[in-house]
Design an enzyme around this catalytic site. Structure first.
Site, mmCIF file in Angstrom:
data_model
loop_
_atom_site.group_PDB
_atom_site.id
_atom_site.type_symbol
_atom_site.label_atom_id
_atom_site.label_comp_id
_atom_site.label_asym_id
_atom_site.label_seq_id
_atom_site.Cartn_x
_atom_site.Cartn_y
_atom_site.Cartn_z
ATOM 1 C CE LYS A 76 -4.358 -1.860 1.474
ATOM 2 N NZ LYS A 76 -5.391 -2.047 2.486
ATOM 3 N NE ARG A 107 -7.471 -8.337 0.732
ATOM 4 C CZ ARG A 107 -7.046 -7.665 -0.332
ATOM 5 N NH1 ARG A 107 -5.983 -6.895 -0.245
ATOM 6 N NH2 ARG A 107 -7.684 -7.760 -1.471
#
Ligand code: HH2
Length: 256
Positions: free
Chosen positions: A203, A237
């Site tokens: 991210k 995740r």
């Protein structure tokens, strides 16, 4: 949890596995790398992403779930759409992962009368605009309160507490400071008693720290996953399963 994005526009791997066969092959390679579960998604939720129709999302996701239902690891389906939730559970999904925390009308009911787990993620705003002006008085308290209230809503429609998973939603309507505060205080989420899922992989908060582009964030992602697990996350995740497994194996060896 290995990420299987069947999308043309996901921020880190968009378009790579849009073809059903490629997505299934990718899923199998993540299992071979040691993924304990998979998260199959057919709609990108990156900042600025455009929504997809039910038909299109269904066309992307269901054949992949059907092909993988006997793959040996539980399947999660990442969707906000109640109809697809129901169909995914009927096709054998063990968890529904909803970045909208089952707020769509009928979403809780779509999953309540099954045995599937529900992952509730916090976000502020909608993907198209959520990164414009995220604002909180106290981000940790507000996200904790929100997840508590969504868990209560699930339990009110008959979902047993042991089917719930919670996620603070890194990067979903949060500034860098908000994301770092949530990661630092992740233990407070774990203390609520439900398994915590953390999605930090590749991210932009990691890009901001390292100055690296999305394809070069593996080391940062592994560090972030390890910190998340040390701070109480039960599920991470990730796109880079093998690297994450190795880091967690080292931590486990030392701990045990
Ligand atoms: N992050 C993404 C998607 N789904 N679900 C949960 N529970 N938590 C997350 O942090 C999370 C999530 C975004 O990552 P990715 O799937 O790689 O990208 P995209 O949304 O562009 O498909």
């Amino acid at each position: 949890m290995g990420v299987v994005n069947v999308t043309p526009d996901s921020f880190s791997d968009g378009g790579k596995y849009l073809d059903i066969r490629q997505a299934v092959a990718h899923a199998r390679s993540l299992i071979a790398e040691g993924a304990a579960m998979l998260d199959v998604g057919g709609e990108s939720t990156r900042p600025g992403a455009q929504p997809v129709t039910l038909d299109e999302e269904r066309r992307r996701v269901l054949p992949v779930v059907e092909a993988l239902v006997d793959c040996g690891v539980p399947l999660s389906v990442d969707t906000q759409k109640p109809r697809l939730m129901r169909e995914a559970v009927a096709a054998g999904a063990a968890m529904i992962n909803d970045i909208n925390a089952f707020c769509a009308p009928g979403a809780l009911e779509a999953v309540a009368d099954s045995r599937a787990a529900l992952c509730f993620m916090h976000k502020q705003g909608e993907p198209q605009t959520m990164q414009h002006h995220p604002e909180y008085g106290n981000v940790v308290e507000e996200v904790l309160d929100y997840l508590r209230s969504r868990a209560a809503a699930a339990q009110a429609v008959g979902v047993a507490g042991n089917r719930l998973v919670i996620d603070p939603g890194f990067g979903f309507g949060k500034t860098q400071e908000h994301n770092l505060a949530l990661l630092r205080e992740l233990g407070r989420f774990a203390a609520l008693g439900w398994p915590v899922l953390a999605g930090l992989s590749r991210k932009s908060m990691l890009g901001r720290i390292t100055g690296r582009e999305v394809g070069e964030r593996v080391f940062a992602s592994v560090a972030a996953a390890l910190i998340a697990v040390q701070n109480g996350a039960a599920i991470v995740r990730v796109h880079d399963v093998a690297a994450t497994r190795d880091a967690l194996a080292v931590w486990n060896a030392i701990r045990n």
